[in-house]
Write a protein that holds these residues in place. Structure first.
Motif, short mmCIF file in Angstrom:
data_model
loop_
_atom_site.label_atom_id
_atom_site.label_comp_id
_atom_site.label_asym_id
_atom_site.label_seq_id
_atom_site.Cartn_x
_atom_site.Cartn_y
_atom_site.Cartn_z
N LEU A 244 48.09 27.76 44.64
CA LEU A 244 48.47 28.93 45.43
C LEU A 244 49.84 29.47 45.04
CD1 LEU A 244 47.29 27.95 49.03
CD2 LEU A 244 46.41 29.82 47.61
N LEU A 245 50.81 28.59 44.89
CA LEU A 245 52.18 29.04 44.69
C LEU A 245 52.60 29.19 43.24
CD1 LEU A 245 53.89 27.00 47.53
CD2 LEU A 245 53.24 29.42 47.53
N ARG B 288 48.08 34.61 40.24
CA ARG B 288 48.22 35.68 41.23
C ARG B 288 49.63 35.70 41.83
NH1 ARG B 288 43.31 36.03 45.38
NH2 ARG B 288 44.40 37.92 45.96
N SER B 289 50.11 34.53 42.18
CA SER B 289 51.45 34.43 42.76
C SER B 289 52.51 34.79 41.71
CB SER B 289 51.69 33.02 43.29
OG SER B 289 52.99 32.90 43.80
N ARG C 107 52.78 38.54 41.08
CA ARG C 107 53.45 39.24 42.18
C ARG C 107 54.97 39.12 42.02
NH1 ARG C 107 51.19 36.59 45.93
NH2 ARG C 107 49.20 37.66 45.89
N VAL D 93 56.50 30.04 52.48
CA VAL D 93 55.99 30.72 51.29
C VAL D 93 54.48 30.56 51.17
CG1 VAL D 93 58.17 30.74 50.02
CG2 VAL D 93 56.62 28.83 49.72
N LEU D 94 53.95 29.43 51.62
CA LEU D 94 52.48 29.25 51.60
C LEU D 94 51.79 30.24 52.53
CD1 LEU D 94 51.93 25.40 51.52
CD2 LEU D 94 50.84 27.07 50.02
N GLU E 107 52.00 33.69 51.04
CA GLU E 107 51.05 33.83 49.93
C GLU E 107 49.62 34.00 50.45
OE1 GLU E 107 49.39 34.17 46.20
OE2 GLU E 107 51.50 34.31 46.76
N ARG F 210 47.23 37.33 50.07
CA ARG F 210 45.88 37.23 49.50
C ARG F 210 44.83 37.74 50.47
NH1 ARG F 210 45.21 32.29 45.40
NH2 ARG F 210 47.24 32.46 44.41
#
Length: 127
Positions: free
Chosen positions: A77-78, A82-83, A86, A115-116, A119, A123
């Motif tokens: 995720l982080l 995608r992250s 960004r 931050v999770l 994110e 999304r």
């Protein structure tokens, strides 16, 4: 008829939240004293050991989750494409936090939680 008990925090009441957002920041934070105006409002009602005790917070064991069962998910995720595309987070900082290293100990878990959730929120709106 059915009856039950519901646990609620008075600080999460909508009118209290609206008032808190309307309160100037200088009344909420005085030097390093958080919730200053609230503490002053109840100082004559509560013992000093309650009013002036250190903040304990509601800790979420994020650090333990991300070094254990959610390690791969947190990294995907982080630190995934995608992250990174960004560009909101510094990958080196995230890697350091995920390893449980750096200068923020023991607050890294809380920062990772923020931050999770950001994110995941981004999304969910396909940002």
């Amino acid at each position: 008829s059915s009856q039950g008990v519901e646990g609620r925090s008075p600080l999460f009441d909508r009118s209290v939240i609206d008032h808190a957002f309307a309160t100037p920041p200088g009344y909420k934070l005085r030097g390093t004293a958080e919730k200053w105006i609230l503490k002053e409002a109840v100082r004559d009602l509560l013992p000093a050991t309650v009013v002036d005790r250190p903040k304990s917070g509601m800790r979420v064991p994020v650090q333990e989750w991300l070094t254990g069962p959610l390690r791969d998910l947190g990294q995907d995720l982080l630190l995934g494409s995608r992250s990174r595309q960004r560009g909101l987070f510094r990958p080196e900082t995230i890697r350091t936090w995920l390893k449980g290293e750096g200068t923020l100990l023991p607050r890294q878990g809380g920062k990772l939680w923020l931050v999770l959730t950001l994110e995941l929120w981004l999304r969910s709106y396909d940002v």
